[in-house]
Enzyme design. Structure first.
Site, PDB file in Angstrom:
ATOM      1  N   GLU A  10       0.861  -1.187   0.000  1.00  0.00           N
ATOM      2  CA  GLU A  10       0.000   0.000   0.000  1.00  0.00           C
ATOM      3  C   GLU A  10       0.889   1.225   0.000  1.00  0.00           C
ATOM      4  O   GLU A  10       1.937   1.254   0.650  1.00  0.00           O
ATOM      5  CB  GLU A  10      -0.916   0.034   1.223  1.00  0.00           C
ATOM      6  CG  GLU A  10      -1.699   1.356   1.269  1.00  0.00           C
ATOM      7  CD  GLU A  10      -2.889   1.378   2.199  1.00  0.00           C
ATOM      8  OE1 GLU A  10      -2.929   0.571   3.132  1.00  0.00           O
ATOM      9  OE2 GLU A  10      -3.768   2.227   1.965  1.00  0.00           O
ATOM     10  N   CYS A  57      -6.501   1.076   2.591  1.00  0.00           N
ATOM     11  CA  CYS A  57      -7.494   2.159   2.615  1.00  0.00           C
ATOM     12  C   CYS A  57      -7.415   3.077   1.410  1.00  0.00           C
ATOM     13  O   CYS A  57      -8.400   3.752   1.100  1.00  0.00           O
ATOM     14  CB  CYS A  57      -7.328   2.976   3.884  1.00  0.00           C
ATOM     15  SG  CYS A  57      -7.841   2.088   5.346  1.00  0.00           S
ATOM     16  N   ASN A  66     -12.120  -3.098   0.182  1.00  0.00           N
ATOM     17  CA  ASN A  66     -11.033  -3.347   1.138  1.00  0.00           C
ATOM     18  C   ASN A  66     -11.598  -3.750   2.492  1.00  0.00           C
ATOM     19  O   ASN A  66     -11.895  -4.912   2.711  1.00  0.00           O
ATOM     20  CB  ASN A  66     -10.131  -2.111   1.233  1.00  0.00           C
ATOM     21  CG  ASN A  66      -9.021  -2.285   2.259  1.00  0.00           C
ATOM     22  OD1 ASN A  66      -8.396  -3.341   2.307  1.00  0.00           O
ATOM     23  ND2 ASN A  66      -8.791  -1.291   3.094  1.00  0.00           N
ATOM     24  N   GLU A  67     -11.776  -2.774   3.393  1.00  0.00           N
ATOM     25  CA  GLU A  67     -12.256  -3.135   4.737  1.00  0.00           C
ATOM     26  C   GLU A  67     -13.724  -2.778   4.879  1.00  0.00           C
ATOM     27  O   GLU A  67     -14.123  -2.141   5.843  1.00  0.00           O
ATOM     28  CB  GLU A  67     -11.428  -2.399   5.793  1.00  0.00           C
ATOM     29  CG  GLU A  67     -10.116  -3.080   6.058  1.00  0.00           C
ATOM     30  CD  GLU A  67      -9.325  -2.445   7.188  1.00  0.00           C
ATOM     31  OE1 GLU A  67      -9.662  -1.325   7.615  1.00  0.00           O
ATOM     32  OE2 GLU A  67      -8.355  -3.087   7.630  1.00  0.00           O
TER      33      GLU A  67
HETATM   34  O1  AHR Z   1      -2.224  -1.399   6.635  1.00  0.00           O
HETATM   35  C1  AHR Z   1      -2.656  -0.127   6.987  1.00  0.00           C
HETATM   36  C2  AHR Z   1      -4.157   0.010   6.892  1.00  0.00           C
HETATM   37  O2  AHR Z   1      -4.769  -0.871   7.788  1.00  0.00           O
HETATM   38  C3  AHR Z   1      -4.755  -0.378   5.579  1.00  0.00           C
HETATM   39  O3  AHR Z   1      -4.748   0.663   4.684  1.00  0.00           O
HETATM   40  C4  AHR Z   1      -6.162  -0.737   5.934  1.00  0.00           C
HETATM   41  O4  AHR Z   1      -6.707  -1.681   5.062  1.00  0.00           O
HETATM   42  C5  AHR Z   1      -6.064  -1.198   7.353  1.00  0.00           C
HETATM   43  O5  AHR Z   1      -6.970  -0.540   8.159  1.00  0.00           O
END
Ligand code: AHR
Length: 657
Positions: free
Chosen positions: A47, A243, A374-375
């Site tokens: 990321e 994120c 993603n989340e």
């Molecule tokens: O790894 C850091 C963050 O943690 C990522 O962007 C997210 O997916 C998670 O909350």
């Protein structure tokens, strides 16, 4: 509260570790494989957080190279040109539909002794003695020619390398380039670009790259950082997050189509990590997309890893703006997924396959996986996921879909698992950032998972310790890594349901990080693997192809007498690859019975050991605190028998006949 937490953790750990050690007689049933180990078992999660892309793995040294930051001159100093007199202007041609709309217009005069610009880099520029750096600039002008002096300078403005270009200009944008050899190593160098001439010139895309990049690709990736990824032999590369896929708002989501094609046409965006954490704010954090989806696919291919892109599912971050695309507006998001499959796999005759070919890769990238969201959590995610699932399965049944399971292991996760099972989802992406004790207790997490449901992607995890040490890398200590190792034996024992896993986040710039712990720390000159990196590497390089049961008295080792164990076999080489984790403060005596096979009496047992004080960690500039030791042990009357140290992860290799 924090002190209490540390105390609690210490008490729990010492409760596990105080017992006396008898000999442990372990049985590996070589004739009863649990499952094939998926080639994707141990992968990496990339990321763009902590300056992992711009200022990190993307080797560009110039910050704000095309003047598109919110403050167009952020990172730049103007030299000798008077802004007051209009000798330096920022022109914006957005209304003409320009993608990269801003550029500098400088009016040069022979009366100015020096005139030009100076760039500070990303917390400086890392420059190495005797290495070459390639400078690029785009210019246009009605003036016939200009001389450009390009200088790399140190903190005291002393020149440590320079070259010049006599540029013949035209009213079209043209790129000019020259190479500069540095005569010193400087962590925080700067770039000075001075012009000699008269009249008005337009300046854009000012760039400096090391010539030595990963695979020596021009404008490529930082070789030392990619080498560390290569050292993990990852089964997949997940990108671009995290994120940043979601964005604070939908407008700020990651849109892969804006990250491909010529780099000067990629649309820069603010990083969502710029202001997520006020204590680590980074007003200069933008995504130039010089590292875009094409480069991610290429990186995955270079590493022999499956590419695993994650796309926005029509939902922005639910912690932030909570924005949703209405169901009526979902089609563009689904089209992004369909077009991405075409970009990766389609023939050069298709619209997106053609772009891939034009960028230099006519062959397919052989995309097999795509992540949707993603989340995300809640019924809103399920509603949107369903649509993606329906369309993708109809048009691309060959692609496996990764679905979200929320940000952690709470009721949102339980709800999503139930719903995703009903939808016959392929692979579900779980995230957990938890204390070491959680990782020890959850080595059994997947023992009870449904063997007929979706597969598990342990997609983001890291053990989070609290420590009084202020160094950012201190959270990457051996206690954290050891607890991850114990947990990873649980992932390997459950290889019939767990098919993909990744530590997160991957990279962090020592001065520009937002989140810690992270697997690899770096500054402008050096990269540093953490104990967590070494644990990942130990599992990944000893992956084997089948998981076998390893038991004591018929029971898997999941913390009894502070021991955790899993094993695989490399069937081709007939080698058992046993992972033994000892979280106690006593050494342990181990005897192994490889049931159903004979050991090769002419071989030796190889034991690779990672061990250390629980609070030890590596630091950028001092990487010797933590390393792996290897020893060879004779068989004891033909029986594998040996000691393992306290607080250790051991990879035990036993050769079978
Ligand atoms: O790894 C850091 C963050 O943690 C990522 O962007 C997210 O997916 C998670 O909350």
């Amino acid at each position: 509260m924090r002190t209490l937490k540390i105390l609690f953790c210490t008490i729990l750990l010492s409760a596990i570790v105080q017992q006396a050690s008898a000999q442990h007689q372990l049985v590996v049933d070589t004739q009863k494989p649990i499952a094939d180990i998926a080639p994707t078992m141990w992968g990496v999660f990339f990321e763009d957080i902590n300056f992992a892309a711009d200022g990190g793995i993307y080797a560009e040294l110039v910050k704000n190279r095309s003047f598109e930051f919110r403050n167009p001159l952020m990172g730049w100093k103007v030299r000798g040109l008077s802004v007051d007199k209009g000798e330096l202007l920022i022109v914006n041609q957005k209304e003409n539909g320009a993608i990269n709309p801003r550029f500098v217009r400088a009016t040069l005069s022979t009366e100015n002794e020096i005139q030009g610009l100076e760039n500070e880099g990303f917390r400086g520029m890392g420059i190495k003695q005797n290495e070459n750096y390639q400078f690029y600039i785009m210019l246009r002008s009605l003036e016939p020619s200009v001389k450009i002096k390009v200088e790399i300078i140190d903190n005291n403005n002393q020149i440590i390398g320079s070259n010049s270009i006599n540029a013949t200009l035209s009213e079209q944008w043209n790129e000019f380039t020259t190479s500069i050899k540095a005569n010193q190593t400087i962590e925080k160098a700067k770039l000075r670009v001075l012009f000699e001439g008269q009249g008005t010139i337009d300046i854009d895309m000012v760039s400096l790259f090391p010539e030595k990049t990963w695979k020596n690709r021009p404008k490529g990736l930082r070789a030392d950082l990619v080498e560390l990824l290569n050292g993990l032999n990852p089964g997949f590369v997940r990108f671009p997050g995290g994120c940043i896929v979601e964005g604070y708002t939908l407008d700020e989501r990651y849109q892969w189509k804006k990250t491909v094609g010529p780099i000067e046409n990629r649309v820069l965006i603010k990083s969502r990590w710029m202001d997520e954490f006020s204590h680590r704010a980074a007003p200069d954090y933008f995504q130039s997309y010089g590292l875009g989806f094409y480069e991610y696919f290429l990186l995955s291919e270079d590493l022999g890893a499956e590419p695993l892109p994650i796309l926005n599912c029509g939902m922005a971050c639910q912690y932030n703006s909570k924005e949703l695309a209405s169901m009526d507006d979902l089609q563009p998001y689904i089209d992004d997924a369909l077009d991405l499959i075409e970009f990766a796999n389609g023939s050069a005759q298709t619209k997106w396959g053609k772009l891939r070919a034009e960028m230099g890769h006519p062959e397919s990238f052989k995309l097999k996986y795509i992540g949707i969201g993603n989340e995300q959590w809640g019924p809103q995610y399920i509603e949107r996921y369903k649509e993606f699932h329906r369309v993708l399965k109809e048009k691309h049944p060959e692609i496996e879909i990764i679905s979200a399971a929320g940000p952690t292991t709470d009721e949102r996760n339980t709800y999503l698992w139930n719903e995703l099972k009903k939808l016959d989802a392929d692979i579900v992406d779980e995230h957990y950032y938890k204390p070491p004790q959680w990782f020890l207790e959850n080595a059994t997490r997947y023992d009870s998972f449904d063997r007929n449901g979706p597969k598990v992607f342990a997609g983001e995890y890291a053990s989070h310790v609290n420590t009084n040490n202020k160094a950012p890398e201190a959270r990457n200590n051996w206690l954290a890594a050891l607890s991850e190792a114990a947990f990873m034996t649980g992932l390997e024992r459950n290889a019939d349901v767990v098919t993909m896993t990744a530590y997160a986040p991957l990279f962090a710039h020592k001065e520009a990080w937002q989140w810690n712990p992270d697997m690899i720390w770096f500054n402008n000159l050096e990269a540093m693997p953490t104990p967590n990196y070494m644990v990942q590497q130990a599992f990944s390089l000893n992956k084997g192809d089948k998981a076998l049961p390893i038991t004591e008295n018929g029971i898997a080792l999941t913390g009894q007498d502070s021991l955790y164990a899993s094993t695989t076999i490399d069937s081709k080489n007939k080698q058992l690859l046993i992972k033994l984790v000892n979280v106690s403060s006593n050494s342990k005596s181990i005897k192994i019975n490889p049931k159903g096979s004979k050991v090769d009496p002419n071989s030796q047992i190889i034991v690779e050991t990672l061990s250390g004080q629980l609070d030890v960690f590596n630091q950028v500039g001092n990487q010797n605190n933590f390393s792996i030791q290897q020893r060879k042990v004779e068989f004891n009357k033909g029986i594998p028998q040996f000691e393992i140290e306290k607080h250790s992860l051991n990879i035990v290799k036993i050769q079978l006949k």
